[in-house]
Design an enzyme around this catalytic site. Structure first.
Site, short mmCIF file in Angstrom:
data_model
loop_
_atom_site.label_atom_id
_atom_site.label_comp_id
_atom_site.label_asym_id
_atom_site.label_seq_id
_atom_site.Cartn_x
_atom_site.Cartn_y
_atom_site.Cartn_z
CE1 TYR A 43 -0.95 39.58 17.33
CE2 TYR A 43 -0.42 38.41 15.31
CZ TYR A 43 -0.91 39.52 15.95
OH TYR A 43 -1.37 40.57 15.21
CG LEU A 44 1.84 31.83 19.53
CD1 LEU A 44 1.95 30.48 18.85
CD2 LEU A 44 0.63 31.87 20.46
#
Length: 675
Positions: free
Chosen positions: A634-635
């Site tokens: 997600y990052l």
DNA sequence: CAAGAGACTTGGAAGAATATTG
DNA sequence: CAATATTCTTCCAAGTCTCTTG
């Protein structure tokens, strides 16, 4: 810049995702493989085990480079670049970029000689719509070894039973799980017994699971495990190398002439299905996969991989360059579904789509204001479908909920946003919503949130006249929701909000909370932001078995240090008056220290205590939070890389070896990059 | 447009390797 | 240096989302 991305032999153009509608076409191959870049492609292919025909690639195999793959990064850095071996030099270069802590990026930009292996000539920039590759060479998959009977007899009604190897194999699968929680699941036992009975045959002695005693097999297995553990590290290593040798040829493919790592080249071994949560199929026998179950996907001109099991053959050979899988078979538990063999996360193909994912999330940044305004307005829309879409989008945006596709009855009963049940969301006046449901992997989501009054009222109204088990959003499903989102932004789907919110949170927190300080403090800032994201995404882990023991041990140590501190303090008071220290707790006299030395000791001990208290706190804090998932999925890694560059944090403090490999595409980002 | 096939990403746990500590 | 704790890797289940078909 482009020169720095060679690890996977590819580069990517920034901003492939522009705000035009063409943006979301899957892979703008022409751009990716533009000839100016491709000449720097890592020419490493083949390695001798990949049978590459002249037609596929006009490059000679280079053997030596492979051994180099196993050298740790730090070691590689010490070695001088050998100009004699092109692929080695290239590889080294790429590695260096990855592992260097951004001292001076221009230093890494030394020109690499234009390689004779340039493939610009065959990189047709006009590769068709949806095409994922031009040439693909690989060796297929590796199968688990056949079952080796151990002959240990289980007991039935207290008596040893003879089992055929097939029967014994399945019994052993069960015996090995005797110490798991599955033994408390009636469904598991029932499913297992049903499948085992098929193999035992109708009139077998063994009829009821309750009369079975698997402990002899269980204990045999424990002994085997122990034996393995006790093996000397020398033969452990030999064993590992033996295994590696066997698997070596399956680990790599040549994709468009570039050597890439395969993700899961091992066919899944037979076993008992370990479904999560209350899965209706848990305990069922996952049968052995044979070559005749497997479809291979490979380049048209590549040699068909030899079937590794004598006398058997593949189910089918395909040459589909619009997909990325190398092989698949039908899931034995759910024959409607497939198990795929894909490339590893470090491959350019995966890196490419990973980058596209983040670019799409960044695009959402430009639309988010408008989208939020729009759904806020629709909270009170008279069209109920519009209203439900608005509220669902709000929840997905604000709480990072998953979309929530429909599920079959033969799966665990879990929900996402669109499948929330009335009983999962309780409105508590004046404007609190209490969420409680099982999400993906049957992980519980519990949260109480204050919401805008219109949302609160809308939820109340969606619930009226329904039972607890009814759908909260009865006018909605993921396809309707995503269809709507696509009207707001090209390519927008529900999951993009999760990526967006995760990455923007990281970017934001890093930039607000990094205040200088030393390296350790900066790393803590990162972990703090990482944790925040993990909480937003509800990434949980079960607390380790030894957690409480570890905590009490920490407490003991702290108490011990505090005791020491008190002693030092009294000694100091006495020393100031010229008196000798009291005897220690053990009754032995202590060295007579001067006040200065005691002051130092006190300061040291205090600092130690404070550090331990902090450690204890973070440990307790993180016991149920899994940081890894967000880091991997997600990052946006460019946020991390840029922050590291700005604050002189070595990237290795944040990304381990696999993440560095996965995120090669992000390594040359400008220090000023913001999500 | 509903259902199903298909392909790909995301997820926690278990096992293995490595680091830390007593 | 053995036991323990931590980190990394592997495993494979479980999601998302697209496309096709009837």
């Amino acid at each position: 810049m482009a020169l720095k991305l060679q690890q996977n032999g590819y580069t990517m153009k920034d901003n492939q995702l522009k705000k035009s509608s063409t943006v979301l076409n899957k892979r703008p191959l022409g751009e990716v493989k533009s000839s100016s870049h491709s000449s720097f492609k890592k020419p490493k292919i083949g390695d001798g085990s990949l049978p590459i025909t002249g037609k596929q690639v006009s490059v000679k195999a280079e053997k030596e480079a492979d051994d180099y793959d196993h050298v740790p990064i730090s070691e590689r850095l010490k070695k001088p670049i050998s100009s004699g071996n092109k692929s080695l030099a290239t590889k080294q270069k790429a590695t260096k970029v990855v592992s260097s802590s951004f001292k001076k990026s221009s230093k890494n930009k030394k020109q690499v000689k234009k390689s004779m292996y340039s493939k610009s000539s065959k990189m047709l920039p006009s590769s068709g719509e949806g095409q994922k590759w031009t040439t693909l060479v690989h060796n297929g998959v590796i199968f688990p070894p056949p079952y080796k009977p151990h002959g240990v007899k289980m007991l039935y009604k207290g008596k040893p039973v003879d089992l055929t190897p097939e029967q014994e194999e399945v019994a052993t699968m069960y015996a090995v799980m005797l110490d798991t929680d599955y033994m408390n699941k009636a469904t598991f036992k029932e499913n297992f017994m049903n499948d085992w009975r098929k193999i035992l045959g109708k009139n077998h002695v063994i009829q009821k699971l309750e009369d079975c005693n698997f402990t002899p097999i269980y204990e045999w297995h424990q002994r085997e495990k122990e034996k393995k553990k006790q093996m000397s590290s020398e033969e452990k290593k030999a064993l590992r190398e033996e295994k590696l040798k066997q698997e070596e040829k399956y680990m790599w493919v040549s994709l468009d002439g570039v050597k890439e790592k395969v993700g899961n080249f091992r066919v899944e071994p037979p076993g008992l299905f370990r479904g999560r949560g209350e899965h209706p199929k848990m305990g069922k026998l996952k049968k052995r996969i044979r070559p005749s179950d497997i479809t291979i996907n490979i380049g048209k001109n590549a040699p068909i991989p030899e079937c590794p099991i004598a006398g058997e053959s593949w189910k089918e050979i395909r040459h589909d360059n619009t997909v990325t899988w190398l092989a698949f078979w039908n899931d034995p538990i759910n024959p409607k579904e497939f198990k795929y063999v894909f490339l590893a996360a470090s491959s350019s193909l995966k890196g490419q789509s990973d980058k596209e994912k983040y670019e799409k999330a960044r695009l959402l940044k430009d639309y988010i204001q408008g989208i939020r305004t729009a759904y806020t307005k629709d909270f009170t829309n008279k069209d109920i479908t519009r209203r439900q879409i608005a509220v669902a989008t709000y929840l997905i945006d604000k709480l990072a909920l998953r979309a929530g596709n429909e599920k079959d009855d033969d799966e665990a009963d879990t929900v996402g946003c669109c499948t929330l049940k009335v009983e999962n969301v309780e409105p508590v006046p004046p404007n609190i919503l209490k969420f409680d449901f099982l999400g993906k992997d049957s992980i519980r989501y519990q949260n109480e949130v204050e919401v805008e009054l219109p949302v609160f009222r809308a939820i109340q109204q969606f619930r009226t006249g329904k039972q607890g088990g009814d759908d909260l959003f009865d006018k909605l499903d993921t396809s309707k929701l995503n269809a709507h989102l696509k009207e707001l932004m090209p390519g927008l789907t529900a999951k993009v909000f999760r990526t967006y919110n995760a990455s923007i949170t990281l970017d934001d927190m890093l930039n607000r909370e990094t205040k200088g300080g030393d390296l350790a403090e900066k790393v803590v800032v990162y972990q703090h932001a990482n944790k925040e994201v993990a909480i937003i995404c509800n990434h949980q882990r079960t607390v380790s078995k030894s957690h409480s023991a570890q905590m009490s041990r920490l407490n003991e140590k702290i108490d011990e240090l505090k005791g020491m501190l008190d002693e030092f303090k009294t000694d100091l008071a006495r020393a100031k008056k010229g008196k000798p220290p009291l005897k220690g707790a053990d009754g032995k006299p202590k060295k007579n220290l001067n006040p200065e030395a005691l002051e130092r000791k006190i300061a040291q001990t205090t600092a130690k205590i404070e550090k331990m208290e902090r450690d204890k706190e973070t440990k307790e804090d993180l016991k149920t939070v899994a940081l890894g998932t967000s880091k991997i999925n997600y990052l946006d890694p460019r946020i991390t890389v840029a922050w590291c560059k700005r604050h002189e944090v070595p990237i290795e403090k944040i990304f381990n070896k696999s993440l560095l490999a996965k995120f090669t595409w992000a390594m040359d980002v400008e220090p000023s990059y913001r999500f």
